[in-house]
Write a protein that holds these residues in place. Structure first.
Motif, PDB file in Angstrom:
ATOM      1  N   LEU A 154      -5.639 -47.279  18.713  1.00  0.00           N
ATOM      2  CA  LEU A 154      -6.466 -46.284  19.413  1.00  0.00           C
ATOM      3  C   LEU A 154      -7.111 -45.276  18.459  1.00  0.00           C
ATOM      4  N   SER A 155      -7.245 -45.652  17.215  1.00  0.00           N
ATOM      5  CA  SER A 155      -7.928 -44.790  16.255  1.00  0.00           C
ATOM      6  C   SER A 155      -9.327 -45.351  16.016  1.00  0.00           C
ATOM      7  N   PHE A 156     -10.342 -44.631  16.533  1.00  0.00           N
ATOM      8  CA  PHE A 156     -11.705 -45.156  16.444  1.00  0.00           C
ATOM      9  C   PHE A 156     -12.574 -44.346  15.484  1.00  0.00           C
ATOM     10  N   LEU A 164      11.630 -38.907  19.322  1.00  0.00           N
ATOM     11  CA  LEU A 164      11.900 -40.335  19.117  1.00  0.00           C
ATOM     12  C   LEU A 164      13.357 -40.642  18.785  1.00  0.00           C
ATOM     13  N   SER A 182      -0.972 -46.011  17.765  1.00  0.00           N
ATOM     14  CA  SER A 182      -1.593 -45.039  16.858  1.00  0.00           C
ATOM     15  C   SER A 182      -2.706 -45.698  16.054  1.00  0.00           C
ATOM     16  N   LEU A 194       4.481 -47.102  19.850  1.00  0.00           N
ATOM     17  CA  LEU A 194       3.684 -45.912  19.519  1.00  0.00           C
ATOM     18  C   LEU A 194       3.000 -46.071  18.159  1.00  0.00           C
ATOM     19  N   THR A 195       3.670 -46.727  17.217  1.00  0.00           N
ATOM     20  CA  THR A 195       3.058 -46.958  15.900  1.00  0.00           C
ATOM     21  C   THR A 195       1.839 -47.869  16.046  1.00  0.00           C
ATOM     22  N   VAL A 219       5.293 -38.401  26.591  1.00  0.00           N
ATOM     23  CA  VAL A 219       4.004 -39.047  26.303  1.00  0.00           C
ATOM     24  C   VAL A 219       2.981 -38.662  27.378  1.00  0.00           C
ATOM     25  N   LEU A 253       7.358 -39.225  11.450  1.00  0.00           N
ATOM     26  CA  LEU A 253       8.388 -40.082  12.042  1.00  0.00           C
ATOM     27  C   LEU A 253       9.759 -39.753  11.453  1.00  0.00           C
ATOM     28  N   TRP A 265      -4.864 -39.769  19.597  1.00  0.00           N
ATOM     29  CA  TRP A 265      -3.789 -40.595  20.168  1.00  0.00           C
ATOM     30  C   TRP A 265      -2.756 -40.965  19.109  1.00  0.00           C
ATOM     31  N   ARG A 266      -3.008 -40.572  17.881  1.00  0.00           N
ATOM     32  CA  ARG A 266      -2.071 -40.942  16.817  1.00  0.00           C
ATOM     33  C   ARG A 266      -0.747 -40.220  17.051  1.00  0.00           C
ATOM     34  N   SER A 267       0.285 -40.989  17.358  1.00  0.00           N
ATOM     35  CA  SER A 267       1.564 -40.366  17.695  1.00  0.00           C
ATOM     36  C   SER A 267       2.626 -40.614  16.636  1.00  0.00           C
ATOM     37  N   VAL A 268       2.327 -41.450  15.655  1.00  0.00           N
ATOM     38  CA  VAL A 268       3.323 -41.706  14.609  1.00  0.00           C
ATOM     39  C   VAL A 268       2.692 -41.486  13.239  1.00  0.00           C
ATOM     40  N   ASP A 270      -8.776 -39.279  16.395  1.00  0.00           N
ATOM     41  CA  ASP A 270      -7.381 -39.666  16.105  1.00  0.00           C
ATOM     42  C   ASP A 270      -6.372 -38.891  16.954  1.00  0.00           C
ATOM     43  N   ILE A 310       9.291 -46.774  19.326  1.00  0.00           N
ATOM     44  CA  ILE A 310       8.682 -46.392  18.042  1.00  0.00           C
ATOM     45  C   ILE A 310       7.637 -47.427  17.625  1.00  0.00           C
ATOM     46  N   LEU A 344       3.619 -41.857   9.373  1.00  0.00           N
ATOM     47  CA  LEU A 344       4.652 -42.486   8.535  1.00  0.00           C
ATOM     48  C   LEU A 344       4.790 -41.816   7.170  1.00  0.00           C
TER      49      LEU A 344
END
Lengths: 559, 47
Positions: B41-43, A78, B38, B34-35, A283, A233, A218-221, A216, B31, A223
């Protein structure tokens, strides 16, 4: 592999070799060999920059990593757009206008010969090792797919790459990188298409995204602030920013690329090109890994993907224990598959959705634990850590990719590896010849002599990479291994260049002392703390700058 | 520090300065996207 796959595979090699040799026919002398007579177009350099960074390790290792841990690896990239802007404003103009062959040559103009020699030497050591690992990665794939011996594969790859690099120099390297990078883009599209095609009826994009989202994936960030975690991040932005400054700004394999441009404008554009494309590409590659995770909800996955690791365990005293884990895995997988299909059928009605999601999460956790237990057995039996993550994508290719596409994907993995290897060996060769041979041993030889020596050193570094590749199997996840090797040197190298650019009164002595103290500091941090290796670049750069400034202030004769 | 000593347009960009600002904004948008993804798309059922 069918005859069609083989035909595509061979066609790729013949095509790349012919194209490389054709494009390099106008090269003249050693400047042609190392800098393509400074007439390469920006878009070709941009693709070559991308191809150099995206090795087969990127393709194999990161898909496996995403299969296990989801998209979080993308955070690593990033900071790249921000680094590119700094490189375009500060680094590129100084290198370009200095008319240098290597980044380290600039340090002699700015400081002195010993700083050039020291940084050049560190580059040769670290990237020589890296080239070996780059060569090893596709050997894993072919050992799985073709049943070839890994050593034979390494040898074939090294011979082809060294041949066209020796013949055509940087021009051949950049033009083959262009072809190879386009093939990688095609390979990503093919892999995604094949994954969707192989999902069961009624499971499309929306369903695949949903199933991945339950865990989860797809969680890409992330914090959270945790300096021991590589994939947050903040690690990505701070550590990654310094890493990319170091990699693109001080590593000859990248600097050499943009020195081949026809103008300063073209040099800059090649990096801006990467600033826009790199993250989306990553990605997509990581999405392949997450979709593999989804795919194996419907198709039973192996407990351990590496055939060599499975074979080693089955021949050991732990075989019964391993088989018990496999049986348990089959049972849990069947339950997860049924629960997932039921969930997808019922999710629109909303009835029992949360309960089913919890069940699936429970099965996922069980399967993860079984995989961890199995990998522990592998590690104990083999005496080395499991590198199973690198076999996830190749295993899928062998078993589920249709005829024709299999040959193409294998060629893509080769392309990714060769496009990085050729860049490394030509960069290693340029540093060897320009920073050492011409500088210290034969400063007044003819252009033809340097061209001959350049080809000879290209051969030498190809052989060196071959030697390292033979032992690379002892390393764990390849992607991390390459980056970790770089991290021990990169931050400190960056610090030297920052001193050169921003501290006008800094001297060669300050830079050299700073470099050594910086590297010692990184080593100290690595053995005494759990801080993520991404921060090593920050530590190294800051220590070098501070020490360099302190040394410059010391009274003359004290240092 | 002088940011732009190559004068003139760079494709659709009027100057290098505008190009650099576009890249920086692009980085921030990536950023942000994607945040958001995130979270969206969290199910997972777990809290």
């Amino acid at each position: 592999m069918t005859p069609i796959d083989w035909a595509l595979f061979v066609l790729y090699f013949v095509g790349v070799l012919s194209f490389a040799l054709y494009q390099s026919r106008k090269n003249e002398g050693v400047e042609g060999f190392f800098l393509g007579n400074r007439r390469m177009p920006w878009w070709a350099i941009g693709l070559s920059v991308m191809a150099t960074q995206a090795s087969a390790i990127t393709f194999i290792g990161t898909t496996g990593q995403a299969f296990d841990d989801g998209m979080e690896f993308v955070q690593f990239y990033l900071a790249l757009p921000f680094s590119m802007v700094v490189l375009c404003i500060v680094f590129i103009p100084l290198f370009y206008r200095a008319k240098v062959f290597t980044a380290y040559e600039y340090l002699e103009q700015r400081f002195d010969s010993k700083t050039r020699a020291l940084t050049g030497f560190l580059f040769l050591v670290s990237r020589g090792m890296g080239a070996g690992i780059i060569l090893y990665a596709p050997a894993i794939v072919l050992s799985v797919i073709l049943g070839w011996d890994e050593r034979l594969t390494i040898m074939v790859m090294a011979i082809i790459t060294v041949f066209y690099t020796m013949a055509g120099g940087i021009t051949a390297v950049i033009w083959t990188d262009v072809v190879q990078m386009l093939m990688v883009f095609g390979g990503i599209a093919v892999a995604l298409f094949a994954l969707f095609s192989n999902l069961p009826d009624g499971v499309g994009l929306a369903e695949a995204v949903y199933v991945g989202g339950i865990q989860d994936m797809w969680r890409s960030v992330d914090l959270s602030w945790d300096p021991t975690n590589t994939y947050t991040l903040w690690s990505g932005l701070l550590g990654g920013f310094f890493l990319f400054l170091a990699y693109f700004g001080t590593d000859q394999s990248q600097v050499q690329r943009y020195l081949t441009a026809t103008s300063l404008k073209d040099s800059r554009l090649s990096l801006i090109f990467n600033a826009f494309l790199k993250v989306p590409m990553q990605v997509l590659i990581l999405s392949i890994g997450v979709l593999l995770f989804v795919f194996y909800h419907f198709e039973e996955p192996p407990l351990v993907f590496s055939p060599a690791e499975v074979a080693a365990v089955e021949e050991s005293e732990r075989a019964a224990e391993f088989r018990a884990l496999e049986e348990e895995k089959s049972e849990v997988h069947s339950l997860r598959r049924a629960a997932t299909l039921e969930l997808l059928e019922d999710r629109n009605s909303g009835l029992g959705v949360l309960d089913r999601q919890r069940m699936i999460e429970g099965y996922d956790s069980q399967l993860r634990e079984l995989r961890v237990d199995a990998k522990e057995i592998v590690s104990e039996v083999r005496g080395t850590s499991s590198n199973d993550v690198n076999y996830v994508f190749p295993t899928y290719i062998i078993n589920f990719i249709p005829t024709g596409l299999l040959g193409l994907l294998i060629a893509v993995i080769f392309a990714a590896a060769m496009s990085s290897l050729d860049s490394e060996i030509t960069a290693l060769s340029s540093a060897t010849v320009m920073d050492f041979y011409r500088r210290w041993f034969r400063p007044d030889a003819s252009d033809g002599h340097y061209l001959f020596v350049s080809r000879l050193t290209t051969l030498f570094w190809g052989l060196f990479a071959f030697g390292v590749a033979l032992y690379a199997g002892q390393l764990g996840s390849l992607i991390e291994a390459v980056n970790q090797i770089g991290s021990f040197f990169y931050g400190s190298l960056l610090g030297v260049f920052l001193l050169a650019f921003f501290v006008p009164k800094s001297t060669g002595t300050g830079a050299s002392v700073g470099l050594l103290v910086g590297m010692a500091s990184v080593f100290l941090v690595s053995i005494t703390t759990d801080v993520s290796w991404l921060y090593y670049n920050v530590v190294g750069a800051v220590v070098v700058v501070v020490v360099g400034m302190v040394v410059n202030r010391a009274p003359e004769g004290r240092v | 520090m002088k940011v732009d000593d190559d004068q003139g347009r760079i494709g659709v960009f009027p100057s290098w300065r505008s190009m650099y600002w576009t890249v920086l904004v692009y980085g921030l948008v990536v950023i942000a996207v994607l945040t958001i993804l995130s979270r969206v798309l969290s199910f997972g059922a777990a809290p």
